[in-house]
Design a protein around this motif. Structure first.
Motif, PDB file in Angstrom:
ATOM      1  N   PRO A   6     -10.702   1.611  -3.329  1.00  0.00           N
ATOM      2  CA  PRO A   6     -10.140   2.850  -2.778  1.00  0.00           C
ATOM      3  C   PRO A   6     -11.158   3.987  -2.757  1.00  0.00           C
ATOM      4  N   CYS A  40     -10.289   3.510   2.132  1.00  0.00           N
ATOM      5  CA  CYS A  40     -10.694   2.286   1.438  1.00  0.00           C
ATOM      6  C   CYS A  40     -12.017   1.813   2.005  1.00  0.00           C
ATOM      7  N   THR A  49      -5.283   2.132  -3.449  1.00  0.00           N
ATOM      8  CA  THR A  49      -5.684   2.170  -2.043  1.00  0.00           C
ATOM      9  C   THR A  49      -4.570   2.741  -1.166  1.00  0.00           C
TER      10      THR A  49
END
Length: 508
Positions: A302, A308, A240
């Protein structure tokens, strides 16, 4: 002419939907008499400024930021006043429970892992042996424990009349005597006194909408996060961070993975995304700690599009009641949403010719909420093909998308948990199915919707386990806040129609 007709049809449909929601709320409030009506009026007071704002906006009447703030202040004052009247009326009135509650629980919902539970309407299925075969049922609870369990009931709490084997425990049918919350508290305390921490007591309703008590061993409790799951959580966190930096690079016009030395340029954008995600996680965990509820490590999802999609947080302990489920779910989305709106509005106020980002005006057609706020603040600047905006506008918009996606009323998303907490498991199952249908339709024109539908189907489709006390519903103030959150979710994700955007002068 076809565009105008389509626009009028859409407007009429939205009005009918709004009236239907208000009518349904009034129908639910009527059985509670004066208390229910006051609580319903609180919901109306909380929703009215947003409905008025968007209604006038659709009609071509634009309120400035001061007028919007005055509407919010007035509605807040009215909400507080109605709350005082509600508390005053409650002190003189005993609140009756409606004849039929909406809480249903699947027969295996208490012990089966979430990943193995199929979606759909859920009820407690009680199966008894046939009297004709004269076969006795085998109770899977030791005799001494069963005697101790039966000893906790009485005529002033729950008068048990029948004991039925159920999984590793028992179901006790009978008559509830008193307030469900107080009865559950007394029975739980008595059970712990006799058998320590070996069993859990659930107060729910069966398929006949009648209260029953379910006793299950504590070995069926949710399990803590394993080492492999923690490793996965760390990997997803690192991914992420990487995708957030890449999103910042794409917004600035370059590939960060090919130019990692330019990390200082993308760091502010990535930090904004992390602020939205972090604020939501902190809020959830603050509320969870307050209620002594265990949460797993966050599993972030992610994506290169917006950095995200949010995080999956699994409960590692049983929830005491539906109010706790609502508070934890709402706190995360509220924190992330407030941070996002503040960044968006601040960015719009700081925007000026020569700002860092030059984005097409089409950008503001992608969201009713973003488009209306931009029109209120930027005004005629949206008539240009290219609009100069501060970076906080883009970061705030990304945060709103992340928050709104997690507010979709499906499964174990924040929106799904909110619906389950307020309206029960049956309604939550239906809204989950409806969300799938809507995402499937939208995916025909937006592949991102298909991606998210797959994520929900694989990871988040199941409802949360029933709480220990499923009978006590959240108060109407929570119901009003939940309705407002779902309304703003729709406003954030729903795009402006071409005709409405044209009337507003966006991009023209």
């Amino acid at each position: 002419m076809p565009i105008v007709a389509s626009e009028n049809t859409a407007t009429i449909a939205l009005v009918l939907v709004a009236l239907g929601i208000l009518g349904w709320g009034f129908y639910r409030a009527r059985p509670f008499g004066k208390l229910g009506i006051l609580a319903w009026l609180q919901s109306v007071a909380l929703m009215s400024p947003w409905l008025l704002f968007f209604g006038l906006f659709a009609a071509g009447i634009y309120l400035n930021l001061v007028a919007v703030l005055l509407l919010l202040v007035a509605s807040t004052g009215l909400y507080i006043y109605l709350g005082r009247q509600l508390r005053k009326a409650a002190s003189d009135t005993v609140l009756p429970r409606p004849d039929a509650a909406e809480v249903k629980s699947q027969s295996d919902a208490f012990s089966a892992p979430e990943s193995q539970r199929p979606p759909g309407p859920e009820t407690i299925k009680i199966v008894t042996s046939s009297p004709a075969n004269n076969e006795s049922e085998i109770i899977p609870v030791p005799v001494e424990d069963l005697k101790a369990i039966k000893g906790i009931f009485g005529i002033d709490t729950f008068f048990a009349t029948e004991t039925i084997p159920y999984q590793d425990g028992v179901i006790l049918k009978g008559n509830l005597r008193g307030d469900p919350e107080q009865v559950h508290s007394r029975l739980t305390a008595s059970l712990e006194e006799r058998l320590n921490d070996r069993y859990r007591l659930f107060l729910v309703e069966n398929q006949d909408d009648k209260p029953v008590v379910i006793i299950l061993p504590s070995t069926n409790d949710p399990q803590p996060t394993t080492l492999s799951q923690k490793i996965l959580a760390v990997v997803l966190l690192l991914a992420t961070i990487a995708t957030s930096l890449e999103t910042g690079g794409l917004l600035l016009g370059f590939d960060f993975f090919n130019s990692p030395a330019r990390y200082l340029e993308v760091l502010p954008i990535a930090a904004g995304i992390w602020a939205v995600l972090g604020s939501g996680e902190i809020a959830r965990r603050v509320l969870a700690n307050r209620y002594k509820v265990g949460l797993s490590w966050p599993f972030f999802i992610p994506t290169l599009q917006i950095g995200c999609f949010g995080a999956i947080d699994r409960f590692e302990s049983l929830l005491p009641n539906r109010k706790v489920l609502f508070d934890i779910a709402f706190a995360g989305s509220a924190a992330g949403g407030i941070v996002s709106v503040l960044m968006l509005v601040t960015g719009l106020l700081l925007s000026h010719p020569g700002s860092l980002f030059q984005i097409p005006a089409e950008f503001f057609k992608g969201s009713v909420l973003v488009g209306t706020l931009a029109k209120v603040v930027l005004g005629s600047a949206l008539q240009q093909q290219i609009v100069d905006v501060h970076p906080l506008v883009v970061i705030g918009w990304l945060g709103l998308v992340i928050t709104a996606i997690n507010l979709m009323p499906a499964g174990q998303l924040d929106g799904g948990r909110i619906v389950q907490a307020i309206y029960g498991r049956k309604i939550a199952s239906r809204t989950t199915l409806a969300t799938f249908v809507v995402l499937a339709i939208v995916s025909l024109v937006n592949p991102l919707a298909l991606y998210w539908a797959i994520v929900i189907l694989i990871l988040q489709r199941n409802l949360e386990r029933p709480s220990l006390n499923e009978l006590t519903e959240p108060d109407d103030a929570r119901a009003a806040l939940g309705l407002l959150a779902l309304f703003l979710m729709i406003a954030a994700l729903l795009p402006l129609t071409p005709a409405l955007a044209g009337r507003l002068g966006i991009g023209n």
